[in-house]
Structures are given as structure tokens and as C-alpha cells.
Design a protein around this motif. Structure first.
Motif, short mmCIF file in Angstrom:
data_model
loop_
_atom_site.label_atom_id
_atom_site.label_comp_id
_atom_site.label_asym_id
_atom_site.label_seq_id
_atom_site.Cartn_x
_atom_site.Cartn_y
_atom_site.Cartn_z
N MET B 1 -2.24 -47.19 -116.33
CA MET B 1 -2.88 -45.74 -116.47
C MET B 1 -4.26 -45.45 -116.05
O MET B 1 -4.30 -44.37 -115.61
CB MET B 1 -2.86 -45.42 -118.32
N SER B 3 -5.52 -47.06 -113.60
CA SER B 3 -5.45 -46.80 -112.17
C SER B 3 -4.62 -45.59 -111.73
O SER B 3 -5.32 -45.09 -110.76
CB SER B 3 -4.23 -47.92 -111.59
N ILE B 4 -3.86 -44.88 -112.50
CA ILE B 4 -3.22 -43.72 -112.02
C ILE B 4 -4.31 -42.84 -112.39
O ILE B 4 -4.59 -41.85 -111.59
CB ILE B 4 -2.06 -43.30 -113.28
N ILE B 111 -3.28 -52.27 -107.30
CA ILE B 111 -2.57 -51.10 -108.22
C ILE B 111 -0.81 -50.95 -107.59
O ILE B 111 -0.73 -51.42 -106.63
CB ILE B 111 -3.14 -49.71 -107.85
N THR B 112 0.17 -50.69 -108.38
CA THR B 112 1.29 -50.50 -107.71
C THR B 112 1.47 -49.28 -107.20
O THR B 112 0.92 -48.32 -107.31
CB THR B 112 2.43 -50.54 -109.05
N GLN B 115 1.90 -46.22 -109.25
CA GLN B 115 0.70 -45.58 -109.94
C GLN B 115 0.04 -44.94 -108.82
O GLN B 115 -0.31 -43.62 -109.17
CB GLN B 115 -0.38 -46.98 -110.21
N GLY B 119 -0.08 -40.92 -109.67
CA GLY B 119 -1.64 -40.33 -109.59
C GLY B 119 -1.79 -39.15 -108.81
O GLY B 119 -2.42 -38.14 -109.09
#
Lengths: 343, 264
Positions: B1, B3-4, B111-112, B115, B119
Motif C-alpha cells: 500500500m 508503495s502504491i 515494488i511489484t 503496485q 498507483g
């Protein structure tokens, strides 16, 4: 810290990286040397998890870069060829963003950003928009970006491109100061950079490793034994007698002889009529110069010049990475193979 | 979250300094404002004409839901303008990152891809919100000068519809943007694709009634939107837009993944 085993990457039929294997110990700086298009960037991109390998494995801190990509990426600071910057952002807000996506905890984020700016020597530009910075500064912002989360492993793709000589020295010193606590791979096609900063060198060409050693060892091992250049005015018996004489000297491996061009002058400025130019290779570690001189003179020939040919890292690099027009391998390549086997 | 949120923050930061965002929002507000005036004018004139006719014919006036009519047309209009402007909002989302090489930064950070996708999509939704918000002013004016005021439900449904329609177009746009490094190609591709989804409706209306035409009709982004402008929040429309968004984001995710595999 970094283990690469039989790593290959193919783009369609083109093999960008072909079965390479190397390791980097913790705290070491490895120089990745090769001409443009040799596969340096591809290898780095595989290590950073940006590209998957076609075959083979790469591990960082014991973690497979593909299987445990996120965990690996957390440990890596990476400066790609072109610094990955957002021109519209200010230096400080850009580094803050990078720190966030690198999972730097909020409590230390500010301190880390400040430290990265100090290390890259860009603190005075912190509130400037990146697009207003010169190329050298942009490069250093890119460098700060790679350092901001204090990663164990730092991968730098041509970190000194676009910098002026003073900045290059600063960056090299910065890289050297990071060694010991950080493990670093840097790629370059600038040779002095490698001999100045790196503990180990991997020379790569056409996706293959052609040599790997410390810069000093590489220079001495790859010297191909001694190569001696002679200029002789042949006396009694002429060229054939001279050749036989040189072949007879202990330690001589190969004698190449050719008459010097008629109109040319020898190296001392004398007319070269009747002069012979010899290139003599000897077994590694033996200095044959004394015996060679004695033999030539005692055979009644006139020795005009004798000098050892030293290969600089530059020559080695060129020898290793330049395609030979014929099949015959040069002594440098042979000893490069020896150097690799004896690792 | 977190990272998003970091991606979201960065996108918003860049929107705030981006001339494209200001241009798009500005153009949207000017056009909608202008057409609101035109719509209002038209309705008033129609009402006057009717009143005159009623006087001449001497009968009672027909009841007309003037504010409702204006509102319906206004929402329809905003939807159409979104069709034209959204390709410009989304063209840079991935194309620009790829061109600048910053995609490499994102994709080598811990980060994936999901994400990143979420984002960025959330940020584009936020920009859409910022774009739609000022248009409520015009509707508030309408409400204050109408007697009796139209039901609030109508306005709410309209905005839900606009937001879903816009969200779907944004999702499609970000997907197309992830396919190329060229912003113009991304914009043109998005526009072509969304226009097709728009016009599928028209194609069907003139065609015959068959299973194919029914399916095509269901695929029309406009048809589902029309329900909302009438104040109807239809579950099937909700599901339609939600699945269109989900599908586009999923495709974006696949596109990012394939970027890793085919990058030269």
C-alpha cells in the motif's frame, strides 16, 4: 555476494550474453570491461531483475535474482546507462520518491536523502529542477539515486559518462570509498577507470568473458611472456643465419622477421638498407634480452636496437576484443585462456 | 500500500507541474462551461416558444422537466468530451516513463508491477476527479435557480456514471500507453480504441437484431453511460465498467511483464 553461473541471454537468435560465470566477494569492486554492445548492460539488467535470463542463474546475497526478485531489488542500488530521472522534479523530491519506492522507512528517509546528496556532492542543487542541471549533475543525481537506500550491492552502468575530469575523479573516489562496506559492479569501456578503481576486472566481448583477474595480474599475465623487438643489420650468413641464431637462444618461442622497407629509416634515423626487423616472443617470465643481444653480436651481426614491448591494459583489451582476421590465436589470448584456467 | 501511495504521490506531483494536465483540464472546463450556457439557452428558448404557442392556442402549458433535460444533456456532453480528452491524459503514463528510462528505475525497485499499475491508475482517477469537480458549480447554479429542484439522485448518478466511464477510458488509455514509447501513438491508439467502443452502439442500431448485435450493444461504453444520465444506477452497467477497468489493468500488467521479456 554476487554469484553468476552459466548465465545466458538471447534476444531471438542473437546471444547478448553467452554462458558467463563470475563471482564478486563482499566488499569488492568488480570492473566490467568491454566494448559497446559486449553484453555489459544486459548482464547488469539481469542482476537487477529488470530482465530475466534465458538460462543460468544469478544470485545476490544467496538469493536468486529471478525467484526472489523483490528481496534482491531491495538490496541493490542501480544506476542504468541513462540516469532514470524525472526532469520536472526537484533533486530533493526526486530522491525522496526513490527512497519511498526503495522502502526506506519514513523515520530515516530524510537523513538518507541528505546523505545521498552529500555523497554525490549535489547538496547545493537540492531544490533545483533536475531539467535545469547540467549533464554531469544529472549523472550524479542518478548516482545519488542508487545510493539513497544504502544498498549492499551497487550496480553502476558507466557511472562516469558525461562527467568532466574533476567530477570523474570525485566519482571514482566516491566509489572507492564505498568499497569494503558495499559490493560494487561497475561497467565501463574506459580502461584507466578499471585499473584505478577496481579490485577485479572481467573483460567481456560478444557476450563471453575473455579474461578475469585483478588489473595488475591481468597486465602481467597477459603480457604474453616478453615480446622483444630488434633491429639488426645482418652480417655474415645474412637473414637465415640470424634467424637460426635467434631460434637457438634459450626461452625463445617464436621469431618473426622481415626486411625493413628500403627507403625507410631505422629508428635512429639511419638509412635502413639491409636492415631486418625482428619480433621475438619468449616464454612467460623469462627475460631473453641479454642472451639475445649476446647471440646477435657474437654472430657478427650489427645490433641497432633492442627493446621489450610492454602491453598496456589498453593493448590487452584491444587484443582480447578485436577480431583476429586469421585463425591463429595471439599469445595474449592464449595466456588469457591460461589466466582463466589458473584462477 | 505504501508503495502504491509512493507511485500515486509521484504521479500527482508530475501532474501538478505538467502543462498537459493543465491544458486538458482547462480545455475541458472551458468547453463544458460554454456548452452548459448553450444548452441552457436552448432549453429556455424552447420553453419560451412553447409558452407562446400555449398562449396562442390558449390551453394549459405542458409540464416540462427543464432542469432534468439540461442535466441529462450536460452529462452526455461531458462524457463525449472525455472521449476526446482522456487519450491525452493517459498517453504519457507509461510511454513517457519508457522513453525516459525511468521505467527501469520503477521495475528494478522493490515494488511489484501491480503496485505500479494501481498507483498510476489511481493518480489518473484523481486527475479525472479534479477535472470533474469544478463542473458541479454549474449544476449547483442549475439547482438553485430551478423550482422545483430536480432530485439530487439525478446528479449523483450522473457523476457516478461519468467517473466510471472516465475510469474505463483511463484504464484503456494507460494500457495502450504501456505498449509504446511514443506518446502520439499512445494517444491515437487510445482514441481509436475508445471511439470504436463508442460507435459499436451506432453500428448495432442500424443493424439487425441477433445475438451478435446484442453482444456488441452490450459492449458499447455509451449505452451504459446513458442509463446513468437518466438517473439510473444499473448493476449491469456497474459491472460492465468495473470489468472493463479490471481487464484493461490486467492487460497493462501483462504488458509490463512482457516488457521485461522482449526488451532489447
Amino acid at each position: 555476494m554476487i554469484e553468476v553461473e552459466n548465465l545466458s541471454k538471447a534476444y531471438g537468435a542473437v546471444k547478448a550474453v553467452d554462458n558467463i560465470t563470475f563471482r564478486v566477494e563482499k566488499g569488492q569492486i568488480l570492473g566490467f570491461l568491454g566494448p559497446n554492445g559486449a553484453g555489459k548492460t544486459t548482464t547488469m539488467r539481469i542482476l537487477t531483475g529488470y530482465l530475466p535470463a534465458t538460462s543460468g542463474t544469478a544470485r545476490i546475497a544467496g538469493l536468486d535474482v529471478f525467484e526472489k526478485s523483490l528481496a534482491v531489488r531491495k538490496r541493490i542500488g542501480y544506476l542504468p546507462e541513462t540516469p532514470p530521472i524525472y526532469p520536472e522534479m526537484s533533486v530533493a523530491s526526486y530522491l525522496d520518491f526513490v527512497a519511498r519506492i526503495k522502502q526506506v522507512p519514513a523515520s530515516v528517509r530524510r537523513a538518507r536523502v541528505n546523505r545521498a546528496m552529500e555523497m554525490a556532492n549535489i547538496t547545493d542543487k537540492r531544490n533545483q529542477l533536475i531539467k535545469r542541471l547540467s549533464r554531469g549533475y544529472k549523472q550524479r543525481v542518478g548516482l545519488a539515486q542508487a545510493l539513497v537506500h544504502d544498498p549492499e550491492v551497487i550496480i553502476l552502468d558507466e557511472p562516469t559518462v558525461g562527467l568532466d575530469p574533476k567530477q570523474i575523479i570525485e566519482v571514482r573516489n566516491l566509489i572507492k570509498s564505498l568499497a569494503g562496506t558495499h559490493t560494487i559492479i561497475l561497467s565501463t569501456h574506459i580502461l584507466p577507470e578499471v585499473s584505478v578503481t577496481c579490485d577485479r576486472v572481467v573483460i567481456i566481448n560478444h557476450g563471453r568473458i575473455v579474461a578475469e583477474d585483478s588489473p595488475a595480474n591481468l597486465t602481467s599475465k597477459l603480457r604474453g611472456g616478453e615480446t622483444v623487438h630488434l633491429e639488426v643489420k645482418a652480417g655474415a650468413g645474412g637473414a637465415d643465419a640470424l634467424r637460426a641464431l635467434c631460434d637457438g637462444v634459450e626461452g625463445v618461442v617464436r621469431v618473426a622477421m622481415e626486411p625493413m622497407a628500403r627507403a625507410a629509416l631505422d629508428s635512429a634515423g639511419q638509412d635502413s638498407a639491409g636492415m631486418l626487423s625482428l619480433t621475438i616472443e619468449s616464454t612467460p617470465g623469462r627475460d631473453v634480452r641479454g642472451r639475445l643481444a649476446a647471440a646477435v653480436v657474437s654472430g657478427g651481426h650489427e645490433l641497432r636496437e633492442l627493446r621489450a614491448i610492454r602491453l598496456s591494459l589498453e593493448d590487452i583489451f584491444l587484443q582480447l576484443t578485436t577480431e583476429e582476421p586469421h585463425e591463429e590465436t595471439s599469445p595474449a589470448q592464449q595466456s588469457a585462456a591460461v589466466a582463466r584456467e589458473s584462477r | 500500500m505504501k508503495s502504491i501511495l509512493a507511485i500515486f504521490r509521484k504521479e500527482m506531483q508530475l501532474y501538478l507541474v505538467s502543462p498537459i494536465a493543465y491544458a486538458v483540464v482547462g480545455v475541458f472546463l472551458i468547453i463544458t462551461g460554454f456548452f452548459f450556457q448553450v444548452l441552457l439557452d436552448g432549453v429556455i428558448r424552447a420553453a419560451q416558444a412553447q409558452a407562446m404557442q400555449a398562449m396562442r392556442a390558449g390551453g394549459g402549458m405542458m409540464e416540462m422537466d427543464m432542469p432534468g433535460l439540461v442535466m441529462r444533456q450536460f452529462f452526455g456532453l461531458m462524457g463525449t468530451i472525455l472521449l476526446f480528452l482522456i487519450p491525452m491524459m493517459t498517453m504519457g503514463v507509461y510511454a513517457e516513463e519508457r522513453k525516459r528510462g525511468t521505467m527501469e528505475l520503477l521495475m528494478t525497485s522493490p515494488i511489484t508491477d501491480l503496485q505500479i499499475v494501481l498507483g498510476k491508475f489511481m493518480a489518473s482517477l484523481a486527475l479525472l476527479g479534479m477535472m470533474l469537480l469544478p463542473t458541479t458549480l454549474e449544476l449547483v447554479l442549475l439547482y438553485r435557480s430551478s423550482d422545483p429542484a430536480p432530485p439530487w439522485r439525478l446528479m449523483l448518478a450522473g457523476y457516478i456514471g461519468l467517473f466510471l466511464l472516465g475510469g474505463a477510458l483511463l484504464a484503456i488509455g494507460t494500457f495502450v500507453s504501456s505498449l509504446t514509447e511514443n506518446q502520439i501513438i499512445a494517444a491515437a491508439g487510445t482514441f481509436g480504441l475508445t471511439l470504436l467502443l463508442w460507435l459499436i452502439d451506432a453500428m448495432v442500431r442500424s443493424g439487425t437484431n441477433s445475438v451478435v448485435s446484442e453482444v456488441l450493444q452490450y459492449l458499447s461504453v455509451l449505452r451504459h453511460f446513458e442509463d446513468f444520465t437518466r438517473g439510473v444506477v444499473d448493476t449491469s452497467a456497474l459491472i460492465f465498467y468495473a470489468s472493463l477497468i479490471a481487464l484493461s489493468l490486467l492487460l497493462t500488467l501483462r504488458s509490463l511483464d512482457s516488457m521485461r521479456w522482449r526488451r532489447a
